[in-house]
Design an enzyme around this catalytic site. Sequence first.
Site, short mmCIF file in Angstrom:
data_model
loop_
_atom_site.label_atom_id
_atom_site.label_comp_id
_atom_site.label_asym_id
_atom_site.label_seq_id
_atom_site.Cartn_x
_atom_site.Cartn_y
_atom_site.Cartn_z
N GLY A 63 -10.56 -3.62 0.41
CA GLY A 63 -11.47 -2.60 0.92
C GLY A 63 -11.49 -2.65 2.43
O GLY A 63 -10.44 -2.65 3.08
N HIS A 118 0.80 -1.23 0.00
CA HIS A 118 0.00 0.00 0.00
C HIS A 118 0.83 1.28 0.00
O HIS A 118 0.40 2.30 0.52
CB HIS A 118 -0.98 0.01 1.19
CG HIS A 118 -2.02 -1.07 1.13
ND1 HIS A 118 -1.87 -2.25 1.80
CD2 HIS A 118 -3.19 -1.14 0.48
CE1 HIS A 118 -2.93 -3.02 1.58
NE2 HIS A 118 -3.75 -2.37 0.77
N SER A 174 -5.27 -7.40 0.26
CA SER A 174 -5.67 -6.41 1.24
C SER A 174 -6.80 -6.99 2.10
O SER A 174 -6.60 -7.98 2.78
CB SER A 174 -6.06 -5.11 0.53
OG SER A 174 -6.15 -4.03 1.42
N ASP A 175 -7.98 -6.41 2.06
CA ASP A 175 -9.09 -7.00 2.81
C ASP A 175 -9.51 -8.33 2.21
O ASP A 175 -10.19 -9.12 2.86
CB ASP A 175 -10.28 -6.03 2.84
CG ASP A 175 -11.15 -6.23 4.08
OD1 ASP A 175 -10.64 -6.73 5.10
OD2 ASP A 175 -12.34 -5.90 4.02
#
EC number: 3.4.21.-
Length: 1071
Positions: free
Chosen positions: A918, A746, A965-966
Amino acid sequence: MPSLMSFGSCQWIDQGRFSRSLYRNFKTFKLHEMHGLCMPNLLLNPDIHGDRIIFVCCDDLWEHDLKSGSTRKIVSNLGVINNARFFPDGRKIAIRVMRGSSLNTADLYFYNGENGEIKRITYFSGKSTGRRMFTDVAGFDPDGNLIISTDAMQPFSSMTCLYRVENDGINFVPLNLGPATHILFADGRRVIGRNTFELPHWKGYRGGTRGKIWIEVNSGAFKKIVDMSTHVSSPVIVGHRIYFITDIDGFGQIYSTDLDGKDLRKHTSFTDYYPRHLNTDGRRILFSKGGSIYIFNPDTEKIEKIEIGDLESPEDRIISIPSKFAEDFSPLDGDLIAFVSRGQAFIQDVSGTYVLKVPEPLRIRYVRRGGDTKVAFIHGTREGDFLGIYDYRTGKAEKFEENLGNVFAMGVDRNGKFAVVANDRFEIMTVDLETGKPTVIERSREAMITDFTISDNSRFIAYGFPLKHGETDGYVMQAIHVYDMEGRKIFAATTENSHDYAPAFDADSKNLYYLSYRSLDPSPDRVVLNFSFEVVSKPFVIPLIPGSPNPTKLVPRSMTSEAGEYDLNDMYKRSSPINVDPGDYRMIIPLESSILIYSVPVHGEFAAYYQGAPEKGVLLKYDVKTRKVTEVKNNLTDLRLSADRKTVMVRKDDGKIYTFPLEKPEDERTVETDKRPLVSSIHEEFLQMYDEAWKLARDNYWNEAVAKEISERIYEKYRNLVPLCKTRYDLSNVIVEMQGEYRTSHSYEMGGTFTDKDPFRSGRIACDFKLDGDHYVVAKAYAGDYSNEGEKSPIFEYGIDPTGYLIEDIDGETVGAGSNIYRVLSEKAGTSARIRLSGKGGDKRDLMIDILDDDRFIRYRSWVEANRRYVHERSKGTIGYIHIPDMGMMGLNEFYRLFINESSYQGLIVDVRFNGGGFVSQLIIEKLMNKRIGYDNPRRGTLSPYPTNSVRGKIIAITNEYAGSDGDIFSFSFKKLGLGKLIGTRTWGGVVGITPKRRLIDGTVLTQPEFAFWFRDAGFGVENYGVDPDVEIEYAPHDYLSGKDPQIDYAIDALIEELRNWNEELPQRPS
């Protein structure tokens, strides 16, 4: 002592004379190339053919002759060129061009070296980001045909597949080999590079999406030959060896293996910068490193730097439109306003006739009224943010030396005695405007204290104080605190049981108003059994003098006691609500006989989440006497009130700033900020932007000790490259490499202003085409649920399936071997066009259809529905299927769209492949954890399960390397909670979260890994590794070629096997 800087007397600039002369001089000067002052350049993306080298410099394409040493520019003014490759015969060059202000689209061109012709080849407007390059050159086949990699026809932007380009872009033939970035050929066999794109922003990457190399074997299948623990990028073949870049030894080097993936050799030992952009002519390998170009000879193992010399130094000035980069604005006295644009502060009248620049170099963040004829401003350096004072009457400026940290909110008392600032150390403090001395009022443990106000008598500061009742609480609440400047004491204005915010004092400083989420009244969900609290905000008021009446209640004066003294002890007991219906309120402004409330109507989050669309607010006026609410203004995105409470400045959804008197809101005027162009130095801006990017990483990276060590080690290393940068894209290359040193997910660069070239456009009708003779034929038309909005090709609206139909013309223009259908459609995007179709047996159709800008969602929904049908049919109606594309708003939509039906099958496949991440995974996990324990039995109708939103039977989840990520977090949680088997491939491995709060002066958003995710059992181990499935099922290139999905097939077979031993108990109605 503060340092005093004198800038002499102030001179107001007559706008008309200034703008005319500046633009005239600029046009003349800009055309002059200062060859005598050329400086070294940043050289990128080289390729080689014989004695010719091409490379990118200053966004243009250059050619260098190795024999003569001459260098010339061959292609310019297309946009930002970031890749170019020689065709095998050397006659043509394939060029990748990015356009749009933030380089969000990309397409390919051909350059003919024999006649200088430039021709656009693709009209895909492929997605383009700083971290992956979609619609790019993938390689060339043995016949010399270009093969491209693009996401344009795929259901996911992370899925780039291979197409052979025929007839200069007239036809694109899919190779059907699945995701791929590169294709090479060796001994007649295809070599596929999957995810072998560059990762300059994430050095040391080891997650599931790391680059891997596959080779075709004699059976027609593919086998994986290069699968290292670290990322592999830029594969090329020389002889019988595959060369690539990886940092398996901790630093980027060139390695190679044989064609079986064996005999790993290391060829370089770099210690300064990573090598990038490997390319070859089959004998020598070219690459860039640290902004220079090098040539590597595999036979001799020698590396030489190619001395190209200084090429170009564009004029070191940039002229911008201030409103495009407006960051902050504030009303001053009378007709004057202050605003900040591109890091510079200006004071002007509303009409823009007179404009004065605050004489402070980059970078100013905030500017506020600082008393009569003064403004206070916050300016930043790489060390931190500092306070300054500027008197626009005398022209004198004062800058204080005290470092305030990184400031995120600023206010000044009406009398100009002190400022209040909030920083990212979670402190709120006052700063004396005479001495510059800061005094910390309070520090929160949980969040920044940016929600504050100052009373008009300069005695009180009220602020929202973030808090949690325990270190592991899930929610950060906020209570109102009041700081008394006279007694230097803090008082609680509200209890600590809700979210209280937006404090505001009335003009006589006798009452404190605020907003609070205390009016709970649930609203029902219209899709599933659920409730949400959408309109919970209500205004409250607290008299600061005990015994004083509530100012919003019309109590006769004869019935009230005389006002006493301020007493803030237990003031929360005197709080009372104002008679206004609950809503979603953001700001409250008390006036003499009315109250202004800034409200945001209830709305969906889709546009804000994916497009950054600002929320549109409404300014309401509550009349205390009539108790009626009327609308003052709408379509607002920001609001400021003048110190005398007579004038309001607003920003509207058109991006412009307006001002109006509260007594006559209809007398609205536009603040003319663009009459004076904004002039700045490219070199100074780039140095400041680099420093700020470096500082953001240093101050926000989640591990403070690591951030300090890395930041000090890399600062000079990459700052030394900034003088080589002549364009914004040059600087981007330096910034992302600097961020990559943190070796964490990120770390992104998004948005910004790179070029004034408009983005490429594409026209779509949700169909695939193939060339049949001289005509295009519809190979496939896409549709998801035909009844849903935006889920089918517009041709289906005429009740025909166009598959197999020949397309004769579009608006009378013949398309086919002589005319590119993708070009014709791109010219009509967003409009309607007549398409003539010709079917078998002479069936001809003339259809007026809407030409779409994009059809990815239609292709996505078609893919989902095809999978769902396949699962239902192959399981004979016993297994349901859900796909979740991300963990944002779209992911919620798609989950609930299908969950209400698919959860009632005996088995359920939850597919999170290609999940873009997300933050809502926990909401979906919560639903999947619901197991049925009972049923409602109606007299008529069928059973209703309890809980209503529950899973009937067994579950299996499918994940892959593109789930991140999520999506990583969901995959780990599903596995950890034992909800079912997790199958597929290892996930992306990026779980250090972000919350970008600052932009660079050109609007660029930089993200820093701030929130490291920790799991029981795994600790911090999911980051930069991913989540291993319970059962690994690879999706090989030959599976795509044969049309199989081995991951779904395994999930179906595994669920069928589990269901053999599953006994479902259903109610039997008693007799």
